[in-house]
Design a protein around this motif. Structure first.
Motif, PDB file in Angstrom:
ATOM      1  N   UNK A  98       0.823  -1.278  -0.076  1.00 15.35           N
ATOM      2  CA  UNK A  98      -0.004  -0.081  -0.064  1.00 15.35           C
ATOM      3  C   UNK A  98       0.862   1.212   0.049  1.00 15.35           C
ATOM      4  N   UNK A  99       1.806   1.083   0.764  1.00 15.82           N
ATOM      5  CA  UNK A  99       2.796   2.333   0.807  1.00 15.82           C
ATOM      6  C   UNK A  99       3.684   2.489  -0.292  1.00 15.82           C
ATOM      7  N   UNK A 100       4.097   1.503  -0.995  1.00 12.79           N
ATOM      8  CA  UNK A 100       4.736   1.654  -2.210  1.00 12.79           C
ATOM      9  C   UNK A 100       3.696   2.113  -3.298  1.00 12.79           C
ATOM     10  N   UNK A 101       2.734   1.447  -3.520  1.00 13.71           N
ATOM     11  CA  UNK A 101       1.649   2.000  -4.292  1.00 13.71           C
ATOM     12  C   UNK A 101       1.395   3.632  -4.308  1.00 13.71           C
ATOM     13  N   UNK A 102       1.101   3.898  -3.281  1.00 14.99           N
ATOM     14  CA  UNK A 102       0.744   5.263  -2.944  1.00 14.99           C
ATOM     15  C   UNK A 102       1.973   6.318  -3.430  1.00 14.99           C
ATOM     16  N   UNK A 103       3.017   5.836  -2.940  1.00 14.67           N
ATOM     17  CA  UNK A 103       4.277   6.412  -3.485  1.00 14.67           C
ATOM     18  C   UNK A 103       4.582   6.605  -4.991  1.00 14.67           C
ATOM     19  N   UNK A 104       4.444   5.521  -5.437  1.00 15.20           N
ATOM     20  CA  UNK A 104       4.647   5.194  -6.997  1.00 15.20           C
ATOM     21  C   UNK A 104       3.391   6.125  -7.793  1.00 15.20           C
ATOM     22  N   UNK A 105       2.514   6.438  -7.108  1.00 15.68           N
ATOM     23  CA  UNK A 105       1.285   7.151  -7.739  1.00 15.68           C
ATOM     24  C   UNK A 105       1.853   8.779  -7.749  1.00 15.68           C
ATOM     25  N   UNK A 106       2.457   9.191  -6.734  1.00 12.33           N
ATOM     26  CA  UNK A 106       3.122  10.542  -6.661  1.00 12.33           C
ATOM     27  C   UNK A 106       4.122  10.495  -7.708  1.00 12.33           C
ATOM     28  N   UNK A 107       5.070   9.513  -7.718  1.00 13.85           N
ATOM     29  CA  UNK A 107       6.153   9.624  -8.627  1.00 13.85           C
ATOM     30  C   UNK A 107       5.768   9.570 -10.032  1.00 13.85           C
ATOM     31  N   UNK A 108       4.879   8.941 -10.443  1.00 11.84           N
ATOM     32  CA  UNK A 108       4.427   8.835 -11.785  1.00 11.84           C
ATOM     33  C   UNK A 108       3.654  10.058 -12.181  1.00 11.84           C
ATOM     34  N   UNK A 109       2.834  10.739 -11.306  1.00 10.70           N
ATOM     35  CA  UNK A 109       2.045  11.866 -11.499  1.00 10.70           C
ATOM     36  C   UNK A 109       2.970  13.099 -11.707  1.00 10.70           C
ATOM     37  N   UNK A 110       4.132  12.947 -11.276  1.00  9.72           N
ATOM     38  CA  UNK A 110       5.087  14.013 -11.606  1.00  9.72           C
ATOM     39  C   UNK A 110       6.022  14.008 -12.586  1.00  9.72           C
ATOM     40  N   UNK A 111       5.602  12.781 -13.459  1.00  4.96           N
ATOM     41  CA  UNK A 111       6.420  12.592 -14.635  1.00  4.96           C
ATOM     42  C   UNK A 111       7.791  11.912 -14.306  1.00  4.96           C
ATOM     43  N   UNK A 112       7.656  11.000 -13.008  1.00  2.00           N
ATOM     44  CA  UNK A 112       9.071  10.349 -12.902  1.00  2.00           C
ATOM     45  C   UNK A 112       8.826   8.956 -13.356  1.00  2.00           C
ATOM     46  N   UNK A 113       9.719   8.217 -12.868  1.00  2.00           N
ATOM     47  CA  UNK A 113       9.787   6.878 -13.268  1.00  2.00           C
ATOM     48  C   UNK A 113      10.214   5.964 -12.298  1.00  2.00           C
ATOM     49  N   UNK A 114       9.654   4.635 -12.082  1.00  2.00           N
ATOM     50  CA  UNK A 114      10.151   3.503 -11.188  1.00  2.00           C
ATOM     51  C   UNK A 114      11.109   2.552 -11.861  1.00  2.00           C
ATOM     52  N   UNK A 115      12.063   2.525 -11.520  1.00  2.00           N
ATOM     53  CA  UNK A 115      13.047   1.706 -12.289  1.00  2.00           C
ATOM     54  C   UNK A 115      13.108   0.088 -11.955  1.00  2.00           C
ATOM     55  N   UNK A 116      12.809  -0.081 -10.585  1.00  2.00           N
ATOM     56  CA  UNK A 116      12.783  -1.487 -10.272  1.00  2.00           C
ATOM     57  C   UNK A 116      11.937  -1.295  -8.800  1.00  2.00           C
ATOM     58  N   UNK A 117      11.722  -2.720  -8.225  1.00  2.00           N
ATOM     59  CA  UNK A 117      11.489  -2.847  -6.942  1.00  2.00           C
ATOM     60  C   UNK A 117      11.880  -4.274  -6.548  1.00  2.00           C
TER      61      UNK A 117
END
Lengths: 295, 409
Positions: free
Chosen positions: B184-203
C-alpha cells in the motif's frame, strides 16, 4: 560488462559476494552445532540465543566498560563459553542418558528464557555496534563496493572454521575427543577425564556461536531476536551438510549462502525458502546429508 | 446470530440495571464503568514504536482525566496480539462480548486493524487505529465506529514523495516489505512519482523481519535510480538504512527515502547514520511548548520520548473521554456523533476534525533528520521543515469510497 542469463555480471558478482558473507555466519554457527551434536549427541537449540548473547556481551563490554571490538572478539566467546560450560555442567549433563529430544527441549527452553530476558531488558529495537575503525570504509572490486568489514568477516570466519576442523580432525586433542564420544569407558581407562573433555567441548561449540555473534554485531543490529531468526536456517544447513559432520557444516554453510545469494537475483521471493527446499531435496536423495554417514 | 442478539440483550439488561441503581448524573454509562482495551505488539518488530509505550500513553490519558468520567470509573485492559490477526480477533471478541469493553485502541499491523474495524462495526463499538497505516481503514474496510487517528500510507507517500520529487529526483527504486502495508505504501508513493512525470526503475520485495538487505541495496545501486524508497517500517527500516550506509548508497549520490520513520528508529540508528533523511510524521516531541510538556511527562513514565503513535494514543483516548463527558453517555453512536461535529484540537492534533469515513484529519509535518553537529542531545534528532495542512496531507473523502459515507449522506 557482459551478461549471464540476462543478468549483468556486475549484479551477479555482487550477489555472490553477499552470499559468501551470509555463508560465513551460517558456516560458523553450523560448525558449532555440528561439534556439539557430533561429539555430545545434543541438539543444541540454544545456539541462536548463545549467538545473540555473544553480540550482546560485546555490546555491553563496549558500553559499560569501554572495551572495544578486538578484545571483545576474544572476551565475548570466553564469557559466553563459560556460561555454556555452567549450563552443560548443571543442566544438560543430566539428560545424556535419555532421548535426544529431551536435550532439544531443554535447550529450546533455555533459548526462550534468554531471549525473553533480553527482550525485557533491551526491547526489540536493535542496539548499534559501531564498525571498528581499522575496518571502516569500502574497497572497489570493480563490480561492487565491498565494505571492508564484510570482507574481514569472510576471511576471519573461514580461518576459524578451518582451524577448528583441523584441531578436531587432525590433532591428538581432537583424537581424544572423538574417541571419548565413541567409547568413553575405554578412553577413561587411559586416564583421560572424559566428563571434563565433554564439558569443554560444549563450551567450545558455544564459544563459536558467541564469536559469530561478535562478528555479526557491526553488520546486523544487536537485537534479542537475532538468534531466533537465524537458528532455523542454521539447523537446515547442518542437516544438509550431514548431522555431526564438521566439513559438511562448513561447506554447506558457505555453499548455501551462495545459493541464497543467487536466488535473490533470479527469484527474490524464494530467497527465504530456498535453503529449506534444498534441505528437502537432500533429505529425499541422501537422508544422512551431503557429508554425513548413516548412523 | 442468536448469540449476538443474546449478548445484545444482556448488555441492555446490564445497562438497565445500571440505570436503576445509578445516580442521576451518570445515567448513560453502560455497566457503570467505561472500559478501554489497548491492543498492541508487546515484543515483536513493531513493539518499540507502539507497543508498551502506547499502553502507557492511554494509561496517562486516563490518569490525567482523573480516573473517572461522570462519576464512573475508567478501566484499562491491555493485550499483546502477537502480530497475529487470529489473536487480535479472538481478544477483541472476548473484550466486546464478555468484558463489555466500550472502546478498543490499537497499535497493530494493518491486517489486524482491519479485522478489529470489522468487528467494531458489527458490535457497534468504537475502534481507534493509532498504529496501523493502511488507507483501506477509511476505504473499503471502513467502519461506522472506526477512527483512523494518527497517519496513513497516503499521507506518508504524498508528504515525503512530493518533497523529494519536487527537488527533481524523479527516478525511483523501491525496497518494500512484502505484505499489505508495504504494498500500500509503495503503491501510494509510486502514484506520486508517476504523477509528477517520474519513473520507477525497479522494486525489491523482502519478507517482514529480514536481517539482510545487502542484495536488494546492490540491485538498487545498479539500477542507477536517484532515490531508493524504503517502503517498510520498524526494525526492517532501521536495518536497511544501516546497511545502505555500509554499502555507500548515500555516499554514491543516491538519496534514501524512508517512507515510514518513527522516532524510535532514528534513536536506534543514530543521527550520524540517518542524517539528512526527510520523512513525514504526525508528531514530533520537540515541536513547541505543548508537545514538549506532554513528552517530558511521558518520558518520565516510559524512559523514551513518544512516537507519533504513542502521542496519538494519548490524544485519542483523551478526546474519547471528553466526548463521553460532554454527551453524558458512552453510547457509541452518541460519542461518534459528538467527535464528528466538534473540532479535535490539542498538543497532538492541530486543526483536527473527524471525517465521515473515520479519518481524523490533522496537520502533518515534513521533517528532516539532523546532523550530529546540529543534534544537541540524545532525543534532539529532527527539524520540522514544513507543516502539511490536513486536507493536503490526507486522501480526499470521495476517493476512499467508504460505503458508510455514500449511504449515510
Amino acid at each position: 560488462m557482459g551478461e549471464i542469463f540476462g543478468m549483468p555480471v556486475q549484479v551477479l558478482m555482487g550477489q555472490l559476494a553477499i552470499g559468501l558473507i551470509n555463508g560465513s555466519f551460517y558456516a560458523l554457527l553450523s560448525l558449532g552445532l555440528a561439534i556439539i551434536f557430533g561429539l555430545l549427541n545434543v541438539i543444541n537449540f540454544a545456539h541462536g540465543a548463545q549467538y545473540m548473547l555473544g553480540a550482546f556481551v560485546a555490546w555491553m563490554l563496549l558500553h559499560y566498560l569501554g572495551i572495544g571490538y578486538w578484545p571483545a572478539l576474544l572476551l565475548a566467546p570466553l564469557i559466553v563459553g563459560a556460561i555454556g560450560i555452567l549450563m552443560e555442567r548443571f543442566m544438560i549433563r543430566k539428560l545424556y542418558h535419555v532421548d535426544h529430544v529431551y536435550g532439544l527441549l531443554l535447550t529450546f527452553g533455555i533459548a526462550l528464557i534468554l531471549q525473553g530476558l533480553f527482550l525485557n531488558m533491551f526491547g526489540v529495537s536493535g542496539q548499534r555496534y559501531p564498525t571498528p575503525d581499522a575496518l571502516r570504509g569500502m574497497v572497489d572490486l570493480g563490480f561492487m563496493f565491498l565494505p571492508i568489514y564484510r570482507g574481514w568477516v569472510i576471511v576471519a570466519s573461514l580461518a576459524v572454521c578451518l582451524l577448528t576442523w583441523f584441531i578436531i580432525e587432525k590433532t591428538k586433542l581432537g583424537a581424544y575427543l572423538r574417541a571419548a564420544t565413541e567409547n568413553p569407558e575405554l578412553v577413561r581407562a587411559f586416564g583421560i577425564n572424559v566428563p571434563v573433555l565433554i564439558t569443554l567441548t560444549y563450551g567450545a561449540g558455544v564459544a563459536l556461536a558467541a564469536f559469530a555473534g561478535v562478528m555479526a554485531a557491526p553488520v546486523y543490529q544487536v537485537s534479542p531476536i537475532m538468534g531466533a531468526e537465524i537458528i532455523i536456517v542454521v539447523f537446515a544447513v547442518v542437516v544438509i551438510g550431514g548431522m555431526g559432520s564438521l566439513l559438511g557444516a562448513i561447506v554447506a554453510g558457505f555453499g548455501l549462502g551462495l545459493v541464497e545469494g543467487l536466488t535473490r537475483v533470479f527469484y527474490p521471493e524464494a530467497s527465504s525458502v530456498v535453503i529449506f527446499l534444498v534441505m528437502a531435496i537432500v533429505l529425499l536423495l541422501k537422508p544422512s546429508g551431503l557429508f554425513g554417514q548413516a548412523r | 446470530m442468536s448469540s449476538i442478539s443474546r449478548v445484545g440483550t444482556s448488555v441492555l439488561a446490564a445497562a438497565a440495571v445500571g440505570l436503576a441503581s445509578a445516580s442521576v448524573s451518570a445515567d448513560g454509562i453502560s455497566g457503570d464503568v467505561v472500559r478501554i482495551g489497548a491492543m498492541v505488539d508487546m515484543s515483536g518488530v513493531y513493539s518499540a514504536n507502539g507497543g508498551p509505550g502506547a499502553v502507557v500513553a492511554v494509561e496517562m490519558a486516563i490518569d490525567d482525566f482523573g480516573g473517572e468520567v461522570l462519576g464512573k470509573p475508567i478501566e484499562l485492559l491491555s493485550a499483546d496480539y502477537q502480530n497475529r490477526v487470529s489473536v487480535a480477533q479472538a481478544t477483541a471478541r472476548r473484550w466486546f462480548d464478555e468484558r463489555d469493553v466500550d472502546m478498543i485502541i490499537e497499535s497493530t499491523d494493518s491486517a489486524s486493524a482491519l479485522a478489529l474495524f470489522d468487528l467494531g462495526n458489527d458490535r457497534e463499538r468504537i475502534t481507534i487505529a493509532a498504529g496501523s497505516a493502511t488507507t483501506r481503514m477509511t476505504g473499503d474496510g471502513c467502519s461506522r465506529y472506526g477512527i483512523h487517528y494518527v497517519y496513513d500510507t497516503f499521507a506518508l507517500a504524498t508528504g515525503t514523495g512530493n518533497a523529494i520529487v519536487q527537488e527533481g529526483n524523479t527516478e525511483w527504486y523501491f525496497i518494500t516489505a512484502d505484505y499489505a502495508f508495504g504494498h500500500s505504501l509503495e503503491q501510494d508513493t509510486e502514484n506520486i512519482v508517476l504523477a509528477s512525470g517520474g519513473n520507477v526503475l525497479g522494486k525489491s520485495r523482502h519478507p517482514l523481519g529480514s536481517t539482510d538487505y545487502a542484495s536488494y541495496l546492490l540491485q538498487a545501486q545498479a539500477s542507477g535510480a536517484q532515490v531508493v524508497g524504503l517502503a517498510n517500517a520498524g526494525n526492517d527500516f532501521s536495518t536497511a538504512v544501516e546497511q545502505a550506509h555500509e554499502f555507500g548508497i548515500t555516499a554514491g549520490g543516491q538519496i534514501l527515502a524512508g517512507m515510514l520513520v518513527f522516532l524510535t528508529d532514528i534513536n536506534a540508528l543514530g543521527v550520524d547514520v540517518a542524517q539528512g533523511m526527510q520523512f513525514t510524521t504526525g508528531f514530533y516531541w520537540d515541536y513547541d511548548d505543548e508537545t514538549r510538556a506532554f513528552s517530558e511527562r511521558f518520558y518520565e513514565r516510559h524512559g523514551a520520548m513518544p512516537t507519533m503513535i504513542q502521542a496519538g494514543a494519548y490524544s485519542a483516548t483523551m478526546h474519547y473521554l471528553q466526548a463521553i463527558e460532554a454527551t453524558g453517555t458512552d453510547n457509541a453512536d452518541a460519542v461518534m456523533e459528538y467527535l464528528r461535529s466538534n473540532p479535535i484540537e490539542d498538543f497532538f492534533s492541530r486543526n483536527g476534525y473527524l471525517r465521515a469515513d473515520g479519518r481524523m484529519v490533522h496537520d502533518m509535518y515534513l521533517a528532516e533528520i539532523k546532523s550530529p553537529a546540529e543534534s544537541e542531545s540524545t532525543w534532539d534528532m529532527v527539524r520540522i521543515i514544513r507543516e502539511i495542512p490536513g486536507d493536503e496531507a490526507f486522501r480526499p473523502l470521495e476517493d476512499g469510497n467508504c460505503q458508510y459515507v455514500n449511504s449515510g449522506s
